[in-house]
Write an enzyme that holds these catalytic residues in place. Structure first.
Site, PDB file in Angstrom:
ATOM      1  N   HIS A  82       0.861  -1.194   0.000  1.00 50.20           N
ATOM      2  CA  HIS A  82       0.000   0.000   0.000  1.00 50.20           C
ATOM      3  C   HIS A  82       0.890   1.234   0.000  1.00 50.20           C
ATOM      4  O   HIS A  82       1.686   1.411   0.913  1.00 50.20           O
ATOM      5  CB  HIS A  82      -0.898   0.010   1.230  1.00 50.20           C
ATOM      6  N   TYR A 113      -8.733   5.919   7.884  1.00 49.89           N
ATOM      7  CA  TYR A 113      -8.819   6.343   9.291  1.00 49.89           C
ATOM      8  C   TYR A 113      -9.843   7.472   9.312  1.00 49.89           C
ATOM      9  O   TYR A 113      -9.617   8.518   8.703  1.00 49.89           O
ATOM     10  CB  TYR A 113      -7.475   6.872   9.788  1.00 49.89           C
ATOM     11  N   PRO A 140      -3.164   1.409  19.011  1.00 45.82           N
ATOM     12  CA  PRO A 140      -3.034   0.833  17.659  1.00 45.82           C
ATOM     13  C   PRO A 140      -3.101   1.831  16.506  1.00 45.82           C
ATOM     14  O   PRO A 140      -2.799   1.461  15.371  1.00 45.82           O
ATOM     15  CB  PRO A 140      -4.196  -0.155  17.586  1.00 45.82           C
ATOM     16  N   LYS A 194       1.814   0.677  15.046  1.00 41.26           N
ATOM     17  CA  LYS A 194       3.249   0.648  15.359  1.00 41.26           C
ATOM     18  C   LYS A 194       3.655  -0.451  16.342  1.00 41.26           C
ATOM     19  O   LYS A 194       4.843  -0.612  16.637  1.00 41.26           O
ATOM     20  CB  LYS A 194       3.686   2.012  15.929  1.00 41.26           C
ATOM     21  N   TYR A 245       4.730   6.864   9.204  1.00 36.22           N
ATOM     22  CA  TYR A 245       3.821   5.745   8.918  1.00 36.22           C
ATOM     23  C   TYR A 245       4.558   4.603   8.220  1.00 36.22           C
ATOM     24  O   TYR A 245       4.360   3.436   8.560  1.00 36.22           O
ATOM     25  CB  TYR A 245       2.644   6.232   8.064  1.00 36.22           C
TER      26      TYR A 245
HETATM   27  C1  PHB Z   1      -5.470  -3.661  11.463  1.00 32.68           C
HETATM   28  O1  PHB Z   1      -5.616  -3.982  10.279  1.00 32.68           O
HETATM   29  O2  PHB Z   1      -5.764  -4.426  12.383  1.00 32.68           O
HETATM   30  C2  PHB Z   1      -4.940  -2.297  11.764  1.00 32.68           C
HETATM   31  C3  PHB Z   1      -4.492  -1.498  10.726  1.00 32.68           C
HETATM   32  C4  PHB Z   1      -4.008  -0.229  10.985  1.00 32.68           C
HETATM   33  C5  PHB Z   1      -3.979   0.233  12.276  1.00 32.68           C
HETATM   34  C6  PHB Z   1      -4.387  -0.581  13.325  1.00 32.68           C
HETATM   35  C7  PHB Z   1      -4.874  -1.845  13.070  1.00 32.68           C
HETATM   36  O3  PHB Z   1      -3.522   1.478  12.533  1.00 32.68           O
END
Ligand code: PHB
Ligand code: APR
Length: 390
Positions: A72, A201, A293, A297, A385
């Site tokens: 990605h 997000y 989360p 990270k 990121y």
């Molecule tokens: C997930 O896919 O579980 C996931 C992805 C991005 C995040 C947190 C969890 O920032």
């Protein structure tokens, strides 16, 4: 029993280090409290920094990740229904992340350990540590009714947040830093097509939501919930309805829903323990630090610990050079704190904080406005990121 490196914990940190050391002929043993099935049943995040992906290849465990993981080079931030893309590649000279579940990655590490005849002992308990400050530390553990002893040069505490290793460091040596957030994430896994080809997000007046995925037929979604909520408070229907209310209109309309195959609530916490070394005990991964989360990270912070430890051990055993091990705690913590800062910042930017006052709300709004008005701010987000260098 005697080995060079005794590793407590068969999660991704312990297994990765074990595999890397074994490939260099450095004898080690992994002790894991749970069964392999139990460890592989845990669902965790699914975004790997490019540096972590590289380490998987060095560990000769990258084939399935490279075949099945998705590269990605961007993701979206939505704010009250307006979606904007973060061009990761464009802001980092072509870097990206790999979307590949931690469960799959752990499975690959277990398979690699098995193939090489690695010594991973499951279902153990009552680990105790002895003579950590000496050149001949040892540990004991219980398996069934038997107490066993392992003598080693180094002990690695890769036993997660609740493991015994960190607690073996005397209280007057260990310093702990912690921030607990006033909400959790309710996560749902479903066998549905992800609503978006890249992660979203989403910040909304109803709280944060995240659209993620494991593959093109497996979606992972999260919503911010109060700490008092339990999984029983959320039927699948209630989850999907709330998620839709927190997404932009187009995604809410396109969202494919289905029965949850996993549903859980995780509280959000930032935590760091210093130092990460005490005598010949070295902490790695969740044993020493936890991030919320947001930004994914957790696993990636563990990866840099393992990288530093691996290189430190390599220099010790191959060249008799202990500089890397001596600098381990300092070097690992420098990167850990940067991942902490980023996770805390992204959490602060995107969630609804029940105790915020009007000034706090203005700051949060301005943080977002600044982000999308400044190439420098976008570059900062993107470089964090995809992962800061090890
Ligand atoms: C997930 O896919 O579980 C996931 C992805 C991005 C995040 C947190 C969890 O920032
Ligand atoms: N004895 C032996 N093993 C133990 C003990 C113990 N007393 N206590 C815990 N363990 C094991 C756990 O069962 C677990 O399998 O240690 C392992 C630690 O694994 P994780 O918690 O997965 O931690 P780590 O390997 O550091 O992985 C880093 O990345 O996505 C994040 O937080 C997430 O797990 C993740 C982390």
């Amino acid at each position: 029993m005697k080995t060079k490196v005794g590793i407590i914990g068969g999660g991704p940190s312990g297994l990765m280090l074990s595999q890397l050391l074994d490939l260099q002929g450095i004898d080690n043993i992994v002790l894991e409290r749970q069964s392999r099935e139990y460890v592989l049943g845990r669902i965790r995040a699914g975004v790997l920094e490019h540096g972590f992906a590289k380490l998987m290849r060095v560990a000769k465990c990258g084939d399935r990740m490279d075949a099945e993981g998705e590269l990605h080079d961007g993701f979206f931030i939505a704010e009250n229904g307006v979606k904007r893309r973060i061009d990761l590649a464009g802001h980092t000279g072509g870097n990206s992340v790999v979307v590949y579940g931690q469960t799959e990655l752990t499975r690959d590490l277990y398979e690699a350990r098995e193939k090489m005849g690695g010594n991973v002992i499951h279902n153990i308990d009552d680990v105790e540590f002895f003579d950590l400050k000496s050149d001949a530390p040892y540990l004991t553990y219980k398996r069934g009714d038997e107490i066993n002893r392992i003598d080693c040069d180094f002990i690695i505490g890769a036993d997660g947040f609740h493991g015994p290793s960190r607690k073996a460091i005397p209280k007057d040596v260990l310093r702990e830093y912690e921030k607990v957030y006033p909400f959790g994430w309710l996560g749902v896994m479903s066998q549905t097509k992800p609503v978006s080809p890249e992660l979203i997000y989403s910040k909304s007046n109803r709280g944060f939501a995240l659209c993620s995925m494991r593959s093109q037929v497996l979606s992972r979604y999260y919503i911010q919930v109060p700490l008092t909520d339990t999984v029983d408070d959320w039927s699948d229907d209630a989850f999907w309805a709330e998620l839709k209310l927190r997404l932009p209109t187009a995604e809410a309309a396109a969202l494919e829903t289905g029965p949850s195959i996993e549903k859980s609530i995780a509280p959000l916490r930032s935590f760091v323990a210093e130092p990460m070394r005490y005598g010949n005990l070295f902490l790695a991964g969740d044993a020493a630090h936890i991030v919320p989360p947001t930004g994914a990270k957790g696993l990636n912070s563990a990866a840099s610990d393992i990288y530093y430890l691996y290189h430190g051990m390599l220099a010790h055993y191959k060249n008799g050079d202990d500089t890397g091990l001596e600098q381990y705690s300092e070097k690992a913590l420098a990167r850990v704190w940067k991942a902490q800062r980023f996770s805390w910042w992204m959490t602060s930017l995107l969630h609804t904080f029940p105790d915020n006052n009007a000034f706090d709300d203005k700051m949060q709004k301005t943080d977002m406005e600044y982000l999308f008005s400044s190439e420098a701010a976008l570059t900062s987000l993107a470089e964090n990121y995809v992962g800061l260098p090890f």
